[in-house]
Design an enzyme around this catalytic site. Sequence first.
Site, mmCIF file in Angstrom:
data_model
loop_
_atom_site.group_PDB
_atom_site.id
_atom_site.type_symbol
_atom_site.label_atom_id
_atom_site.label_comp_id
_atom_site.label_asym_id
_atom_site.label_seq_id
_atom_site.Cartn_x
_atom_site.Cartn_y
_atom_site.Cartn_z
ATOM 1 C CB THR A 36 49.624 98.461 4.019
ATOM 2 O OG1 THR A 36 50.311 99.104 5.088
ATOM 3 C CG2 THR A 36 48.136 98.371 4.354
ATOM 4 C CD GLU A 37 55.857 100.022 3.379
ATOM 5 O OE1 GLU A 37 56.958 99.656 3.855
ATOM 6 O OE2 GLU A 37 55.576 101.205 3.127
ATOM 7 C CB ILE A 38 55.126 92.322 4.727
ATOM 8 C CG1 ILE A 38 55.948 91.257 5.457
ATOM 9 C CG2 ILE A 38 54.273 91.717 3.611
ATOM 10 C CD1 ILE A 38 55.105 90.284 6.274
#
Length: 764
Positions: free
Chosen positions: A514-516
């Site tokens: 969900t975050e990168i």
Amino acid sequence: MPAKIHISADGQFCDKDGNEIQLRGVNLDPSVKIPAKPFLSTHAPIENDTFFEDADKVSFINHPLVLDDIEQHIIRLKSLGYNTIRLPFTWESLEHAGPGQYDFDYMDYIVEVLTRINSVQQGMYIYLDPHQDVWSRFSGGSGAPLWTLYCAGFQPANFLATDAAILHNYYIDPKTGREVGKDEESYPKMVWPTNYFKLACQTMFTLFFGGKQYAPKCTINGENIQDYLQGRFNDAIMTLCARIKEKAPELFESNCIIGLESMNEPNCGYIGETNLDVIPKERNLKLGKTPTAFQSFMLGEGIECTIDQYKRTFFGFSKGKPCTINPKGKKAWLSAEERDAIDAKYNWERNPEWKPDTCIWKLHGVWEIQNGKRPVLLKPNYFSQPDATVFINNHFVDYYTGIYNKFREFDQELFIIIQPPVMKPPPNLQNSKILDNRTICACHFYDGMTLMYKTWNKRIGIDTYGLVNKKYSNPAFAVVLGENNIRKCIRKQLSEMQKDAKSMLGKKVPVFFTEIGIPFDMDDKKAYITNDYSSQTAALDALGFALEGSNLSYTLWCYCSINSHIWGDNWNNEDFSIWSPDDKPLYHDTRAKTPTPEPSPASTVASVSTSTSKSGSSQPPSFIKPDNHLDLDSPSCTLKSDLSGFRALDAIMRPFPIQIHGRFEFAEFNLCNKSYLLKLVGKTTPEQITVPTYIFIPRHHFTPSRLSIRSSSGHYTYNTDYQVLEWFHEPGHQFIEICAKSKSRPNTPGSDTSNDLPAECVIS
């Protein structure tokens, strides 16, 4: 409308027929971390107490997006082939005025944002993210409202003097609007996460997750502060969800909103620390002023301390010259008079044992001042636990159970996305009642070297995940050398994260990054002068290489509509946005229009039939179709494409399988030679093959008239409107390789540039 997303038996996203799909998109938009009215970015200097006194009067309306601008932003994202948005919001934006005092105007604005996104070319999949960083804007990050700090007895106006938190706002000269001093002397790069190891943030997370165990005297209105904070937080989230369903139920019915994530990047606070008088060995981030927990307690009580300082070096963080902090009589805790006023304002009644003007850890006997002046640590192991999994399997699970139950009362079919602490596996929930078949595991990944040094180092890399999770007997073994090995190391880390998550939750639970992302202000913002984004492109391509090899769905951090070259994403000097209005004048797209198909030369390389939406050919999955009511003669989303303003576009714009008629095996996009390889296991069907695998093949890399395609079986149609290749393949193990033929060196049979694959395809 977008098709409902299901989960396959082996934990992959799929449609109702079991065809695997991939979710790709962005976090939209980090501006939600800061108020819009007044506009209070972290580079707004704190000149007086109005920063705190007026905190209950702010409005976040227009963050994430100005309503009239939504269509253009969504079209940009769709130009990349993206189909998913992670929509962050903060607790502060919902409940800044006080406990139970919700900003329904902001909630209604969010409903309108969602509605407008859903109206743009069949919309996007959206999931909601209750976002926080180091607890709150008032402790150096974002998330919780100011009153939560007052609830714990803190006086945030004294955090600077007591080193209880480091706020970017304090390092801005009110006269010039610029940062004070040199970067590494004032507000170092990526210093904000060190707040996770300072008094304010560590105390708040300890109370939030473990108040009943560690701070039993801290009760408010008859509840322990743990239950009070968790209850208010969960109620705020569910009030927003209920408001959306009340005002726009079609957002759920049309599969626009697909789920809710648990708290962003939760932290254990002090829980698990074995000795409060030392800096834990496992703490990898040491930058700037670095007090021990006990020193933080003393500073919070206004006691002068000499603490260690660390600086960033090529070989990591190095201890520098100690510094002495003198709070000059100020405390991080509310005085009796201040607390009485606060309690009256919010109708709080505290436990009589909870004394004002004193550290709550002193109140609980962790330390004391002997003989009126000498601080003594009485219980250095007060927060210690038998092993490192106690927090995640107990304290975190207690919190997650609360939000899970509330959300499942609200909806049984939406996804709930469990997010453990950063770079840590989730709790062991196999056979648990709070693990169902609509659960997803969220992971976050940032390459440690790229993040902390803001450069793409082609020579040296670190296995950050392995290092954090003690997978090496010696930290030196976590070092990798050479760019190819660094890329492989990142791929290995993501694969390990997926493996570890599934070992805790079971193979049926999908893993979703969900975050990168990467910082774009690399090399002291050199690219903003030269327009050479080669470092950023290489770093992003390494992430893409890692993600696509394991069929990992993701939402990049981030897309920021108010990004600028000067202040980045307007929050703590972060500059992660893949798009910036300051880059729009630099882009000249010569490939935006649909090229006229040219006949491919006769060769053993398969030709491709192209079609438009007028042709009656099989259409792509619903979320990239034009609206059903839209005249097909009108420009589709991709023909309206706007790629101006994207940074490192070559690495962001990637081919990928939108929907696989079968099961994914492997994929790799080679940016250097513009080739894409996909391996899959085709679904076995008794009928003639009528359902294709859909692959997004962007014109940015692959001109339709110059496509070279080899596959193990089947035939294809390329839809130029949507930039989608429809591949009708046989069952079983299959592959397809798609290359962009060079104008100067056409890929002819037997040439050195061709990749000899086992079989030719049927020409459509």
